[in-house]
Design a protein around this motif. Structure first.
Motif, PDB file in Angstrom:
ATOM      1  N   THR A 150      25.306  52.141  99.063  1.00 22.14           N
ATOM      2  CA  THR A 150      26.785  51.782  99.488  1.00 22.14           C
ATOM      3  C   THR A 150      26.952  50.197  99.833  1.00 22.14           C
ATOM      4  OG1 THR A 150      26.052  52.537 101.535  1.00 22.14           O
ATOM      5  CG2 THR A 150      27.350  53.972 100.233  1.00 22.14           C
TER       6      THR A 150
ATOM      7  N   ALA B 234      35.552  54.046  89.601  1.00 18.69           N
ATOM      8  CA  ALA B 234      35.830  54.811  90.668  1.00 18.69           C
ATOM      9  C   ALA B 234      37.078  54.886  91.103  1.00 18.69           C
ATOM     10  CB  ALA B 234      34.776  54.275  91.977  1.00 18.69           C
TER      11      ALA B 234
ATOM     12  N   ILE C 204      39.380  57.030  88.840  1.00 14.96           N
ATOM     13  CA  ILE C 204      39.122  58.445  89.035  1.00 14.96           C
ATOM     14  C   ILE C 204      40.075  58.610  90.332  1.00 14.96           C
ATOM     15  CG2 ILE C 204      37.703  60.427  89.513  1.00 14.96           C
ATOM     16  CD1 ILE C 204      35.451  58.768  88.065  1.00 14.96           C
ATOM     17  N   ILE C 205      39.906  57.893  91.473  1.00 13.10           N
ATOM     18  CA  ILE C 205      40.733  58.028  92.518  1.00 13.10           C
ATOM     19  C   ILE C 205      42.344  58.288  92.252  1.00 13.10           C
ATOM     20  CG2 ILE C 205      41.432  57.490  94.808  1.00 13.10           C
ATOM     21  CD1 ILE C 205      38.293  56.495  95.121  1.00 13.10           C
TER      22      ILE C 205
ATOM     23  N   LEU D 292      44.813  61.000  92.940  1.00 14.09           N
ATOM     24  CA  LEU D 292      46.187  61.043  93.531  1.00 14.09           C
ATOM     25  C   LEU D 292      47.169  61.273  92.946  1.00 14.09           C
ATOM     26  CD1 LEU D 292      45.504  57.566  95.579  1.00 14.09           C
ATOM     27  CD2 LEU D 292      45.704  59.901  96.467  1.00 14.09           C
TER      28      LEU D 292
ATOM     29  N   THR E 257      47.523  65.029  92.602  1.00 14.52           N
ATOM     30  CA  THR E 257      48.001  65.590  93.799  1.00 14.52           C
ATOM     31  C   THR E 257      49.395  65.318  94.072  1.00 14.52           C
ATOM     32  OG1 THR E 257      45.872  65.253  94.589  1.00 14.52           O
ATOM     33  CG2 THR E 257      47.532  65.579  96.251  1.00 14.52           C
TER      34      THR E 257
ATOM     35  N   ILE F 138      39.691  66.865 110.332  1.00 12.07           N
ATOM     36  CA  ILE F 138      38.789  67.547 109.322  1.00 12.07           C
ATOM     37  C   ILE F 138      37.528  67.153 109.300  1.00 12.07           C
ATOM     38  CG2 ILE F 138      39.116  68.120 106.890  1.00 12.07           C
ATOM     39  CD1 ILE F 138      41.508  69.111 107.976  1.00 12.07           C
TER      40      ILE F 138
ATOM     41  N   LEU G 109      34.942  63.337  94.563  1.00 11.76           N
ATOM     42  CA  LEU G 109      35.813  62.574  95.088  1.00 11.76           C
ATOM     43  C   LEU G 109      35.369  62.169  96.527  1.00 11.76           C
ATOM     44  CD1 LEU G 109      39.216  64.640  94.681  1.00 11.76           C
ATOM     45  CD2 LEU G 109      38.683  62.284  93.827  1.00 11.76           C
TER      46      LEU G 109
ATOM     47  N   LEU H  62      33.140  59.166  95.896  1.00  6.69           N
ATOM     48  CA  LEU H  62      33.916  58.132  95.202  1.00  6.69           C
ATOM     49  C   LEU H  62      34.655  57.292  96.678  1.00  6.69           C
ATOM     50  CD1 LEU H  62      35.548  59.347  92.178  1.00  6.69           C
ATOM     51  CD2 LEU H  62      33.699  57.343  92.307  1.00  6.69           C
ATOM     52  N   MET H  63      35.326  58.207  97.357  1.00  5.46           N
ATOM     53  CA  MET H  63      36.048  57.660  98.429  1.00  5.46           C
ATOM     54  C   MET H  63      34.887  57.023  99.469  1.00  5.46           C
ATOM     55  SD  MET H  63      38.758  60.339  99.973  1.00  5.46           S
ATOM     56  CE  MET H  63      37.949  61.919 100.098  1.00  5.46           C
ATOM     57  N   HIS H  64      33.570  57.481  99.785  1.00  8.18           N
ATOM     58  CA  HIS H  64      32.672  57.164 100.548  1.00  8.18           C
ATOM     59  C   HIS H  64      32.329  55.658  99.861  1.00  8.18           C
ATOM     60  CE1 HIS H  64      29.410  57.232 103.538  1.00  8.18           C
ATOM     61  NE2 HIS H  64      28.704  56.800 102.619  1.00  8.18           N
TER      62      HIS H  64
ATOM     63  N   LEU I  56      45.491  63.036  99.705  1.00  7.26           N
ATOM     64  CA  LEU I  56      44.730  64.011  99.136  1.00  7.26           C
ATOM     65  C   LEU I  56      44.630  65.566  99.894  1.00  7.26           C
ATOM     66  CD1 LEU I  56      41.474  62.308  97.937  1.00  7.26           C
ATOM     67  CD2 LEU I  56      43.340  63.150  96.327  1.00  7.26           C
TER      68      LEU I  56
ATOM     69  N   LEU J  89      37.492  66.004 101.891  1.00  6.24           N
ATOM     70  CA  LEU J  89      37.482  65.319 103.238  1.00  6.24           C
ATOM     71  C   LEU J  89      36.184  65.975 104.051  1.00  6.24           C
ATOM     72  CD1 LEU J  89      39.907  63.899 102.602  1.00  6.24           C
ATOM     73  CD2 LEU J  89      40.814  64.802 104.899  1.00  6.24           C
TER      74      LEU J  89
END
Lengths: 300, 314
Positions: free
Chosen positions: A2, A19, A22-23, A27, A30, A294, B112, B115-117, B129, B194
């Protein structure tokens, strides 16, 4: 892994572009359905058939919302493709607000009281009782729903607000668990000082503990409210009467009244928007709280 | 949920003793006030959880149609259930739904989250999301019921624009369950992502630094570090998803109502129809007991198999 992707900013990093792509797709998948919901609600029902793909509303009209709020005469509603059956979402909105607010307030308050006793007081059998509370999280909803329905029926409380709210009023195992975690991590010093002054537990709880726990209380209240607002199964069993009908049940009734073959799609979508908007407003106002809660533990 | 095993009692769990007072006195002095504090929660627990549980088990051994009193018939409900084709159909349909749900939801959410991470940690994206998870099941179901409509739904318009035959998503026996599963994957995708994302955030950075110093490839790092360290979170996600999916009801109730034929009569729908459609509360209670036992077993097996309550991070 990372750190490298974050620090080396190459001019063209295909991994990053892929990446993000895909995000972006996630979105879009959604968010777009919600826009489609709005587009449909603002269309006039008859024009949907001839114009089903344009992103803008087909033959813009407020008619669907008027139908949902019972502001059209029966003839007008039928002319626009509605069922003409009496439907009054103002009433369901009021019922949903009442049901969700009352159950959330009582549940969070009583859960806080219990959580304090489990976190801060020492008494014989404390941890055993707490495990019993936790164990109830495992019981599937339907399992207690049938006997609870019989209980409410025997008490003569079917189709009353009392019957609708009772099972949710006193506690939620999740709420107790959630707040207990917070109370355990709170510093004891202020409490100890108050103790030495001879303050009673109740006073300490109301004047010191609750104000200090404002943030987790608000988060829990928010999560509880959203859950209650979306509750469908229990209100379906005990609250089908107009006077206590909540939005989720109202929606399913509205759908079932729809004329077969040619449903009132714009009316139906307007109704779902009415039912979703309060939650969306809450989310816009306090979204960060919800998002960050969450991961604390599974919330169902 | 079973998640609680994740949090072992900490030191704070056992309150430090105040040296000023003998312990027993404090305990008893606290007992009265503690009883006052837990009284409302206790009322709720006993009246709406414990007693109904006992009553539910009792009713499963009776015949009860709401008229008159429950009549004790021993295990007849259970023997009838095991010979009941509709029950086995409901189980098959439910398991099919659960399987589709688990596979797609976990894979998509894990992707997901990774990717977010790696590239997008913004709260805004996570919030967007999460949106479908915050609106009611009923709303999500109706929205997709419209979008997947055979005649006018935008999805079928697109399919026919591509020159393919339209699909009766909710109206055909082979499509109905996958469709309902897909609708719920759409609703829970962001929420599950999440949860996993939170688990990824908890993995310390230095673990990855060591791995990259050792020259481990990203793939190797993922399988040897990320997945094992994520195990408690993945176990939690799987348990929550399986137990939630076994109780699917809202989506089915507002879209297909169990049809076409019996294609979407999931177990909770069957219980509901037995109790409120046919007024057969004894039979419905026995079905609920069976569902309860299945869920307890599933949770137990998953936790044991995945060792979800242990972590390699300690």
């Amino acid at each position: 892994m990372t750190t490298q992707t974050l620090t080396t900013r190459k001019p063209l990093n295909w991994h990053r572009i892929g990446a993000w792509a895909i995000i972006a797709i996630a979105l879009a998948v959604t968010i777009l359905p919600f826009l489609w919901m709005l587009r449909t609600a603002l269309s006039s029902n008859h024009s949907l058939a001839s114009n089903s793909t344009n992103l803008l509303p087909a033959d813009f009209s407020w008619g669907a919302f008027k139908r949902v709020f019972g502001m059209q005469t029966t003839d007008e509603a039928i002319a626009e493709g509605g069922s003409g059956a009496a439907i009054d979402f103002w009433l369901y909105l009021r019922n949903s607000i009442l049901f969700s607010t009352v159950t959330t307030a009582a549940q969070v308050f009583f859960s806080a009281l219990a959580a304090y006793a489990f976190a801060r007081l020492r008494w014989p059998g404390r941890d055993k009782v707490f495990s019993v509370f936790l164990a109830t999280m495992m019981i599937p909803g339907i399992f207690t729903a049938l006997p609870n329905f019989l209980l409410i029926k025997n008490l003569g409380l079917l189709n009353t607000f009392a019957g609708l709210t009772l099972p949710f009023l006193f506690m939620s195992a999740f709420g107790i668990f959630f707040l207990r975690q917070f109370f355990l991590s709170m510093s004891r010093e202020v409490e100890e000082a108050a103790m030495l002054d001879g303050a009673k537990h109740l006073r300490i709880f109301f004047q010191i503990v609750l104000p200090n726990a404002a943030a987790p209380l608000a988060t829990l209240a928010l999560l509880t409210f959203i859950g209650q607002w979306n509750e469908y199964f229990w209100p379906l069993l005990v609250g089908n009467d107009e006077n206590v009908r909540v939005l989720t049940v109202g929606l399913s009734v509205f759908k079932s009244q729809s004329p077969q073959g040619a449903p009132d799609w714009s009316g139906l979508m307007a109704a779902t928007i009415v039912a979703a908007v309060p939650i969306l407003i809450l989310f816009l106002a306090f979204g960060k709280k919800v998002v960050n809660s969450i991961g604390f533990s599974g919330i169902k | 949920m079973t998640t609680l095993t994740k949090h072992p009692p900490t030191a704070a769990h056992k309150a430090p003793q105040r040296p000023t007072r003998p312990r027993g006195v404090a305990k008893l002095r606290d007992l009265r006030i503690a009883l006052l504090f837990i009284l409302p929660a206790m009322i709720g627990l006993v009246a709406f959880c414990l007693v109904p549980t006992i009553r539910g088990v009792y009713l499963s051994f009776t015949e009860y149609s709401l008229l008159g009193e429950p009549e004790w018939i021993g295990i007849k409900n259970y023997t009838a259930i095991f010979a009941d084709e509709l029950f086995w159909n409901a189980m098959a349909v439910t398991i099919q739904y659960v399987a589709i749900n688990i596979v797609f939801q976990t894979v998509i959410a894990l992707g997901l989250a990774l990717l977010m991470h790696r590239v997008a940690k913004s709260t805004f994206i996570r919030g967007a999301l999460l949106l479908p998870f915050l609106v009611a099941n009923v709303i999500v179901a109706l929205l997709w019921f419209w979008m997947l409509d055979y005649q006018l739904g935008i999805v079928n318009e697109f399919i026919s624009w591509m020159g393919l035959p339209r699909i009766a998503f909710f109206g055909s026996e082979q499509w109905a369950i996958p469709t309902i599963a897909f609708v719920n994957v759409w609703r829970h995708m962001g929420y599950t992502a999440l949860l996993i994302f939170a688990g990824l955030q908890a993995i310390p950075h230095h673990v990855y630094e060591v791995a990259s110093l050792d020259g481990a490839s990203p793939t190797r790092t993922f399988w040897s570090i990320t997945v094992p360290l994520l195990r408690p979170v993945l176990a939690l996600v799987l348990v929550v998803t399986v137990i939630g999916s076994f109780q699917v009801f809202d989506t089915v109730a507002v879209t297909t109502g169990g049809g076409p034929v019996n294609a979407t009569r999931v177990i909770q729908m069957y219980i509901y129809q037995k109790a409120f459609g046919e007024s057969d509360f004894g039979y419905a209670s026995a079905l609920s007991v069976i569902l309860f036992v299945i869920l307890a077993l599933v949770a137990f097996i998953q936790m044991k198999f995945l060792k979800g309550n242990e972590t390699d991070l300690d």
